[in-house]
Design an enzyme around this catalytic site. Structure first.
Site, mmCIF file in Angstrom:
data_model
loop_
_atom_site.group_PDB
_atom_site.id
_atom_site.type_symbol
_atom_site.label_atom_id
_atom_site.label_comp_id
_atom_site.label_asym_id
_atom_site.label_seq_id
_atom_site.Cartn_x
_atom_site.Cartn_y
_atom_site.Cartn_z
ATOM 1 N N HIS A 65 0.840 -1.202 0.000
ATOM 2 C CA HIS A 65 0.000 0.000 0.000
ATOM 3 C C HIS A 65 0.873 1.248 0.000
ATOM 4 C CE1 HIS A 65 -3.330 -2.709 1.713
ATOM 5 N NE2 HIS A 65 -3.557 -2.472 0.427
ATOM 6 N N GLU A 68 1.663 3.752 3.105
ATOM 7 C CA GLU A 68 2.150 3.200 4.370
ATOM 8 C C GLU A 68 3.674 3.257 4.411
ATOM 9 O OE1 GLU A 68 0.121 -0.609 4.399
ATOM 10 O OE2 GLU A 68 -1.833 0.371 4.230
ATOM 11 N N ARG A 123 -3.393 4.706 -2.031
ATOM 12 C CA ARG A 123 -3.230 3.353 -1.482
ATOM 13 C C ARG A 123 -2.890 2.309 -2.553
ATOM 14 N NH1 ARG A 123 -5.551 -0.244 2.538
ATOM 15 N NH2 ARG A 123 -6.564 -2.052 1.632
ATOM 16 N N HIS A 193 2.645 -3.758 6.705
ATOM 17 C CA HIS A 193 1.677 -2.685 6.469
ATOM 18 C C HIS A 193 1.667 -1.726 7.654
ATOM 19 C CE1 HIS A 193 -0.776 -4.529 3.086
ATOM 20 N NE2 HIS A 193 -0.013 -5.557 3.454
ATOM 21 N N GLU A 267 0.777 -5.022 10.989
ATOM 22 C CA GLU A 267 0.364 -3.621 10.897
ATOM 23 C C GLU A 267 1.190 -2.865 11.922
ATOM 24 O OE1 GLU A 267 -1.893 -2.210 8.927
ATOM 25 O OE2 GLU A 267 -3.228 -3.816 8.250
HETATM 26 O O1 0X9 Z 1 -6.748 -4.091 4.452
HETATM 27 C C1 0X9 Z 1 -5.598 -4.504 4.306
HETATM 28 O O2 0X9 Z 1 -5.176 -4.915 3.236
HETATM 29 C C2 0X9 Z 1 -4.638 -4.502 5.499
HETATM 30 N N1 0X9 Z 1 -4.868 -3.338 6.322
HETATM 31 S S1 0X9 Z 1 -4.368 -1.874 5.765
HETATM 32 O O3 0X9 Z 1 -4.835 -0.851 6.667
HETATM 33 N N2 0X9 Z 1 -2.781 -1.830 5.788
HETATM 34 O O4 0X9 Z 1 -4.830 -1.708 4.417
HETATM 35 C C3 0X9 Z 1 -4.867 -5.760 6.323
HETATM 36 C C4 0X9 Z 1 -4.439 -7.003 5.623
HETATM 37 C C5 0X9 Z 1 -4.781 -8.244 6.374
HETATM 38 N N3 0X9 Z 1 -4.699 -9.401 5.510
HETATM 39 C C6 0X9 Z 1 -5.588 -9.601 4.513
HETATM 40 N N4 0X9 Z 1 -6.618 -8.831 4.328
HETATM 41 N N5 0X9 Z 1 -5.405 -10.666 3.781
HETATM 42 ZN ZN ZN Z 2 -1.749 -1.837 4.022
#
Ligand code: 0X9
Ligand code: ZN
Length: 305
Positions: A65, A68, A123, A193, A267
């Site tokens: 992303h 980040e 993003r 992330h 995260e």
């Molecule tokens: O939403 C996401 O992709 C991630 N959070 S973020 O705020 N960095 O965008 C979490 C990813 C967790 N894993 C998956 N969704 N597979």
């Molecule tokens: Zn992310």
């Protein structure tokens, strides 16, 4: 050094990759795994220690992303730490002597560049979408794991747009292809992330419990406890769907289903005070927290191999 306590432009990061390879040619190789939709190269750094036996490997990607920024900063922090403390720190030495480490510092270079020049809160990647004026797909919704079900969007204008089809994006494809071609060696997958301070493992694409749930749960619990003890920072932990939200098409779930049974998403800091705009002064602590968790997980995997 002060270099690692700053955020770096994409150009700086490409320069740093080349410099790191030149300065540590004994331990570092650079592998071109593909290119982005705007044709920027995707370079993986391969770190290895003692090279006298067939080794397993772990994978770390940062910067799926774009906004980040702490994520690429962590990948750089990790590489610097590993190279500086190999044969000094017992844990990193043990890790590098038993595993090659593949590091993709910026998985989404086009998006990262765009956050430096045009929109700090971008993003997705920057691919063009047919029948839409909106750009980009969310690379962490583009993997083949319950692709584009609840928790992703099929609208190209949304920040969680899943793309045209699974692995439609060149960045997703490059990572999936690399891991497919290293199936026998890569035993640990780690994706970095921010923000929200969580140590997550599969699934995020459904509420199903994975077969080795208890083992992964205990690992991230230990990591979270140690981070709290050493750094006084709280990290939540657990399967993604229950701990953060339902989000299909993620790299961690795909890697898990593909056969990498140790698969995690971190995260990093913070919990929302600065959010994606984490000040550079927070880089050392945020990275050390993630480094501690990475060591705990890698050492566990080595012990179990
Ligand atoms: O939403 C996401 O992709 C991630 N959070 S973020 O705020 N960095 O965008 C979490 C990813 C967790 N894993 C998956 N969704 N597979
Ligand atoms: Zn992310």
């Amino acid at each position: 050094g002060v270099f690692y306590e700053r955020y770096h432009s994409l150009e700086d990061i490409y320069y740093w990759i080349n410099k790191t390879k030149q300065d540590h040619s004994d331990m570092v190789k650079v592998i071109l795994i593909g290119s982005s939709s705007e044709k920027r190269p995707l370079y993986v750094l391969k770190l290895s220690g003692r090279r006298d036996e067939v080794k397993r490997a772990m994978w770390i990607d940062c910067g799926i992303h774009a906004r980040e920024w702490i994520a690429p900063a962590f990948c750089m922090w990790f590489v610097n730490y590993a190279l500086a403390f190999y044969n000094q720190n017992t844990e990193i030495t043990e890790i590098l002597n038993n595993m090659d480490v593949y590091i993709l510092t910026v998985m989404n270079p086009d998006g990262y560049k765009y956050t430096w020049t045009t929109d700090r809160m971008w993003r997705k990647n920057r691919s063009s979408n047919k029948d839409s004026d909106c750009f980009g797909a969310d690379l962490n919704r583009n993997f083949d794991a319950n692709w584009c079900t609840k928790g992703a969007s099929d609208n190209p204008c949304d920040p969680t747009y899943c793309g045209q089809f699974p692995e439609s994006e060149p960045e997703t494809q490059a990572v999936a292809r690399f891991l497919r071609s290293h199936k026998d060696t890569v035993k640990l997958y780690l994706s970095i992330h921010s923000y929200s301070q969580m140590l997550l493992f599969p699934y995020s694409c459904s509420y199903d419990e994975i077969p080795n749930h208890n083992e992964l749960f205990e690992i991230v619990k230990e990591a979270s406890t140690k981070i709290r003890r050493y750094y006084r920072t709280n990290y939540k932990y657990g399967p993604g769907a229950k701990t953060i939200y339902l989000a299909p098409g993620g790299s961690d779930d795909w890697a898990y289903n593909f056969g990498i049974k140790y698969s995690f998403t971190f995260e990093l800091q913070d919990r929302g005070r600065y959010g994606f705009l984490l000040p550079p002064s927070f880089i050392p602590q945020a990275c050390n927290e993630a480094l501690l968790a990475t060591k705990i997980i890698a050492l566990h995997v080595i012990k179990k191999l």
